[in-house]
Scaffold this motif. Structure first.
Motif, PDB file in Angstrom:
ATOM      1  N   CYS A 189     -99.329 -22.232 -29.540  1.00  0.00           N
ATOM      2  CA  CYS A 189     -98.862 -21.980 -30.904  1.00  0.00           C
ATOM      3  C   CYS A 189     -99.986 -21.361 -31.745  1.00  0.00           C
ATOM      4  CB  CYS A 189     -98.402 -23.290 -31.528  1.00  0.00           C
ATOM      5  SG  CYS A 189     -97.987 -23.142 -33.267  1.00  0.00           S
ATOM      6  N   SER A 205    -100.235 -21.312 -34.838  1.00  0.00           N
ATOM      7  CA  SER A 205    -100.421 -22.053 -36.076  1.00  0.00           C
ATOM      8  C   SER A 205    -101.199 -23.343 -35.865  1.00  0.00           C
ATOM      9  CB  SER A 205     -99.059 -22.357 -36.693  1.00  0.00           C
ATOM     10  OG  SER A 205     -99.214 -23.040 -37.915  1.00  0.00           O
ATOM     11  N   CYS A 206    -100.777 -24.145 -34.870  1.00  0.00           N
ATOM     12  CA  CYS A 206    -101.413 -25.442 -34.675  1.00  0.00           C
ATOM     13  C   CYS A 206    -102.098 -25.556 -33.321  1.00  0.00           C
ATOM     14  CB  CYS A 206    -100.388 -26.554 -34.839  1.00  0.00           C
ATOM     15  SG  CYS A 206     -99.144 -26.620 -33.527  1.00  0.00           S
ATOM     16  N   SER A 258    -100.926 -25.865 -30.457  1.00  0.00           N
ATOM     17  CA  SER A 258    -100.261 -26.760 -29.522  1.00  0.00           C
ATOM     18  C   SER A 258     -99.712 -25.972 -28.340  1.00  0.00           C
ATOM     19  CB  SER A 258     -99.116 -27.481 -30.230  1.00  0.00           C
ATOM     20  OG  SER A 258     -98.304 -28.156 -29.287  1.00  0.00           O
ATOM     21  N   LYS A 303     -90.685 -21.060 -30.123  1.00  0.00           N
ATOM     22  CA  LYS A 303     -90.771 -22.031 -31.195  1.00  0.00           C
ATOM     23  C   LYS A 303     -91.696 -23.159 -30.783  1.00  0.00           C
ATOM     24  CE  LYS A 303     -87.844 -24.997 -34.049  1.00  0.00           C
ATOM     25  NZ  LYS A 303     -86.451 -25.448 -34.297  1.00  0.00           N
ATOM     26  N   CYS A 304     -92.542 -23.568 -31.705  1.00  0.00           N
ATOM     27  CA  CYS A 304     -93.455 -24.670 -31.449  1.00  0.00           C
ATOM     28  C   CYS A 304     -92.758 -25.994 -31.752  1.00  0.00           C
ATOM     29  CB  CYS A 304     -94.695 -24.516 -32.331  1.00  0.00           C
ATOM     30  SG  CYS A 304     -95.815 -25.916 -32.199  1.00  0.00           S
ATOM     31  N   ASP A 351     -94.217 -28.811 -32.079  1.00  0.00           N
ATOM     32  CA  ASP A 351     -95.039 -29.682 -32.918  1.00  0.00           C
ATOM     33  C   ASP A 351     -94.913 -29.350 -34.400  1.00  0.00           C
ATOM     34  OD1 ASP A 351     -95.923 -31.320 -30.966  1.00  0.00           O
ATOM     35  OD2 ASP A 351     -97.852 -30.324 -30.694  1.00  0.00           O
ATOM     36  N   CYS A 352     -94.972 -28.054 -34.726  1.00  0.00           N
ATOM     37  CA  CYS A 352     -94.932 -27.682 -36.146  1.00  0.00           C
ATOM     38  C   CYS A 352     -93.683 -26.884 -36.507  1.00  0.00           C
ATOM     39  CB  CYS A 352     -96.191 -26.893 -36.524  1.00  0.00           C
ATOM     40  SG  CYS A 352     -96.293 -25.254 -35.768  1.00  0.00           S
ATOM     41  N   ASN A 353     -92.817 -26.621 -35.499  1.00  0.00           N
ATOM     42  CA  ASN A 353     -91.553 -25.921 -35.719  1.00  0.00           C
ATOM     43  C   ASN A 353     -91.714 -24.481 -36.168  1.00  0.00           C
ATOM     44  OD1 ASN A 353     -89.825 -28.014 -34.940  1.00  0.00           O
ATOM     45  ND2 ASN A 353     -89.965 -28.970 -36.948  1.00  0.00           N
ATOM     46  N   ARG A 354     -92.900 -23.913 -35.991  1.00  0.00           N
ATOM     47  CA  ARG A 354     -93.103 -22.530 -36.347  1.00  0.00           C
ATOM     48  C   ARG A 354     -92.517 -21.624 -35.268  1.00  0.00           C
ATOM     49  NH1 ARG A 354     -97.602 -19.888 -39.544  1.00  0.00           N
ATOM     50  NH2 ARG A 354     -97.301 -17.699 -39.140  1.00  0.00           N
TER      51      ARG A 354
END
Ligand SMILES: [Zn+2]
Length: 45
Positions: A4, A6-7, A9, A26-27, A29-32
């Motif tokens: 990810c 963003s995070c 993950s 889609k992640c 963990d952070c739903n990005r």
């Protein structure tokens, strides 16, 4: 394995295709959501 942007993950799942035919992800963990191109470059959705 995809990471990810963003995070950082590794819990990334496929989330269909974009309008332009790129793989959407889609992640979990952070739903990005983000897409990758043929060279595995991650770009923001
Ligand atoms: Zn994430």
């Amino acid at each position: 394995m995809l990471i990810c942007p963003s995070c950082m993950s590794g819990k990334v799942v496929k989330n269909g295709k974009t309008y332009y035919g790129k793989q959407n992800h889609k992640c979990k963990d952070c739903n990005r959501q983000f897409v990758t191109n043929n060279k595995h470059t991650i770009t923001d959705q």
